[in-house]
Enzyme design. Structure first.
Site, mmCIF file in Angstrom:
data_model
loop_
_atom_site.group_PDB
_atom_site.id
_atom_site.type_symbol
_atom_site.label_atom_id
_atom_site.label_comp_id
_atom_site.label_asym_id
_atom_site.label_seq_id
_atom_site.Cartn_x
_atom_site.Cartn_y
_atom_site.Cartn_z
ATOM 1 N NE ARG A 39 -3.133 -0.543 3.246
ATOM 2 C CZ ARG A 39 -3.730 0.135 4.232
ATOM 3 N NH1 ARG A 39 -4.481 1.167 3.971
ATOM 4 N NH2 ARG A 39 -3.544 -0.251 5.472
ATOM 5 C CE1 TYR A 40 -0.193 3.488 3.539
ATOM 6 C CE2 TYR A 40 0.884 1.979 5.061
ATOM 7 C CZ TYR A 40 -0.207 2.739 4.709
ATOM 8 O OH TYR A 40 -1.308 2.759 5.515
ATOM 9 N NE ARG A 71 5.832 2.618 5.051
ATOM 10 C CZ ARG A 71 5.086 3.634 5.452
ATOM 11 N NH1 ARG A 71 4.486 3.595 6.616
ATOM 12 N NH2 ARG A 71 4.909 4.690 4.685
ATOM 13 C CB CYS A 79 -4.006 -16.205 15.480
ATOM 14 S SG CYS A 79 -3.917 -15.080 14.085
ATOM 15 C CB CYS A 133 -8.093 -10.741 18.545
ATOM 16 S SG CYS A 133 -6.381 -11.206 18.801
ATOM 17 C CB CYS A 140 -9.346 -10.490 14.065
ATOM 18 S SG CYS A 140 -8.159 -10.716 12.729
ATOM 19 N NE ARG A 190 -4.154 -8.167 7.151
ATOM 20 C CZ ARG A 190 -3.202 -7.487 7.774
ATOM 21 N NH1 ARG A 190 -2.552 -8.001 8.788
ATOM 22 N NH2 ARG A 190 -2.926 -6.270 7.362
ATOM 23 C CG ASP A 237 -8.760 -1.220 11.291
ATOM 24 O OD1 ASP A 237 -8.584 -0.021 11.033
ATOM 25 O OD2 ASP A 237 -7.844 -2.001 11.586
ATOM 26 C CG ASP A 256 -4.486 0.703 8.289
ATOM 27 O OD1 ASP A 256 -4.393 1.362 7.251
ATOM 28 O OD2 ASP A 256 -3.866 -0.353 8.496
ATOM 29 C CE LYS A 286 -1.261 0.946 9.985
ATOM 30 N NZ LYS A 286 -0.615 0.449 8.748
HETATM 31 C C1 LIG Z 1 0.194 -0.630 8.747
HETATM 32 C C2 LIG Z 1 0.766 -1.026 7.477
HETATM 33 C C3 LIG Z 1 2.104 -0.753 7.194
HETATM 34 C C4 LIG Z 1 3.027 -0.046 8.189
HETATM 35 O O1 LIG Z 1 2.623 1.242 8.497
HETATM 36 P P1 LIG Z 1 3.482 2.103 9.553
HETATM 37 O O2 LIG Z 1 2.704 3.350 9.713
HETATM 38 O O3 LIG Z 1 4.823 2.278 8.953
HETATM 39 O O4 LIG Z 1 3.539 1.301 10.815
HETATM 40 C C5 LIG Z 1 2.600 -1.147 5.976
HETATM 41 N N1 LIG Z 1 1.818 -1.768 5.056
HETATM 42 C C6 LIG Z 1 0.527 -2.041 5.302
HETATM 43 C C7 LIG Z 1 -0.288 -2.713 4.252
HETATM 44 C C8 LIG Z 1 -0.038 -1.683 6.519
HETATM 45 O O5 LIG Z 1 -1.321 -1.979 6.767
HETATM 46 S S1 SF4 Z 2 -5.747 -9.494 15.594
HETATM 47 FE FE1 SF4 Z 2 -6.332 -11.131 14.127
HETATM 48 S S2 SF4 Z 2 -4.437 -11.615 13.026
HETATM 49 FE FE2 SF4 Z 2 -3.833 -10.485 14.900
HETATM 50 S S3 SF4 Z 2 -3.434 -12.107 16.430
HETATM 51 FE FE3 SF4 Z 2 -5.566 -11.459 16.693
HETATM 52 S S4 SF4 Z 2 -6.761 -12.920 15.416
HETATM 53 FE FE4 SF4 Z 2 -4.612 -13.053 14.754
#
Ligand SMILES: *Cc1c(COP(=O)(O)O)cnc(C)c1O
Ligand code: SF4
Length: 329
Positions: free
Chosen positions: A63-64, A67, A76, A80, A83, A85, A244, A281, A288
């Site tokens: 996305r960036y 990174r 996991c 959580c 979560c 994701r 989120d 995010d 972010k």
């Molecule tokens: C959060 C995230 C990052 C890292 O972001 P920082 O602000 O540098 O901590 C990099 N890539 C993705 C896809 C993210 O969700």
């Molecule tokens: S937030 Fe989601 S991906 Fe992260 S440890 Fe918890 S269950 Fe796993």
């Protein structure tokens, strides 16, 4: 209805809960499913960060420019309830395969502007230690100078897994950081401290990202104890995330107004290094959002947010809790 998200917890983590009632215990609230999870808010999706739209190859989110995030496994130790994701976590894709890793390595070789990798999931420390080492070595074969962040809850929910061998493997390269997720001071146990000391002895610096969660850490005293406790263990509180918009998590979200108020008070209570950035995010933004800067005010049923380039975003306005209203009246 949402796709169900199973309950999974370690014996160790479950034992930290003083009650199994998520309404009464900040640990239980993080692993015991609640009825609110079956409700889908209009603003919620199973992929609130739009990972799927930023995946040039399977299991890599880019996305960036500098990174890239790699989804190392879908497993996991604890699922959580908040979560974000959950379109990926425990959906059956398993650990990263050799073919997927080959495709990621080939992609990264064509992206020299990437200087930093995030290993996430799922939880990358759920990989077998041998496999984790070989994944890291393959990634470093593209660029030995990569900065790598390993994002994991294992030290918090299964600290016994941080053995000598694993800590040594993580400490092998200079630019590797561990990023953990502690949300409540009850998670700062002697076992957690032992795991941390082992990592730190091998030269691995540790950051923490907390998620602001209703019934877990939405009180000033809890956050003060959490951030001081982390600092005491030489862990830098890095982000406090606004939750989120993950499907079925409304009951766990705290309003941004309340979050900003907590930050304002925290500033007078904890030292500079103990204070994280209150962040959201926001897909589409250049990074972010720091909510203390991005927050523009209330607009109808939404909060208006603005990024550094002047682009505007909306985040749903949650009703503040009774406790919050009482505290400001
Ligand atoms: C959060 C995230 C990052 C890292 O972001 P920082 O602000 O540098 O901590 C990099 N890539 C993705 C896809 C993210 O969700
Ligand atoms: S937030 Fe989601 S991906 Fe992260 S440890 Fe918890 S269950 Fe796993």
């Amino acid at each position: 209805m949402n796709a169900p998200f199973d309950e999974r917890v370690t014996q160790y983590y479950a034992a930290l809960a003083r009650s199994r009632d998520p309404a009464c215990d900040p640990i239980a609230a993080q692993f015991v499913p609640q009825t609110g999870e079956t409700l889908l808010d209009a603003a919620e999706t199973d992929d609130p960060l739009q990972d799927r739209g930023y995946a040039p190859v399977d299991r890599l989110v880019h996305r960036y420019p500098d990174r890239a995030l790699i989804l190392a496994t879908d497993r996991c130790a604890v699922y959580c309830r908040h979560c974000f994701r959950r379109h990926f976590t425990e959906r059956g894709s398993g650990a990263i395969t050799e073919e997927q890793l080959n495709a990621i390595v080939a992609y990264l070789a064509r992206q020299p502007q990437v200087t930093e990798l995030l290993l996430s999931g799922g939880d990358p420390l759920m990989l077998e230690p041998d496999r984790l080492e070989s994944v890291l070595e393959r990634l470093y074969s593209v660029n030995p100078a990569y900065i790598v962040r390993v994002c994991t809850r294992v030290p918090v929910v299964m600290p016994s897994r941080i053995g000598e061998r694993l800590a040594a493997a993580l400490g092998l390269r200079g630019g590797l950081w561990l990023v953990t997720q502690v949300n409540h001071p009850h998670e700062l146990t002697p076992e957690f401290a032992v795991a941390l000391r082992r990592l730190q002895r091998h030269g691995v610096p540790v950051l923490n990202q907390s998620v602001l969660l209703r019934g877990v850490n939405d009180s000033l005293e809890t956050l003060v104890a959490l951030f001081r406790g982390l600092l005491q263990l030489r862990v830098k509180p890095y982000y406090l995330f606004q939750a989120d918009l993950a499907a079925g998590t409304r009951h766990l979200r705290v309003s941004i107004e309340e979050g900003l108020e907590l930050m304002r008070k925290l500033r007078t209570r904890v030292s500079g290094p103990a204070l994280p950035v209150y962040a959201l995010d926001q897909p589409g933004a250049g990074g972010k959002l720091n909510l203390e800067i991005a927050f523009q005010g209330v607009e109808g049923e939404s909060y208006l947010l603005r990024d550094g380039e002047g682009r505007e975003y909306r985040y749903p306005r949650e009703l503040p809790s009774a406790a919050y209203l009482a505290s400001i009246s």
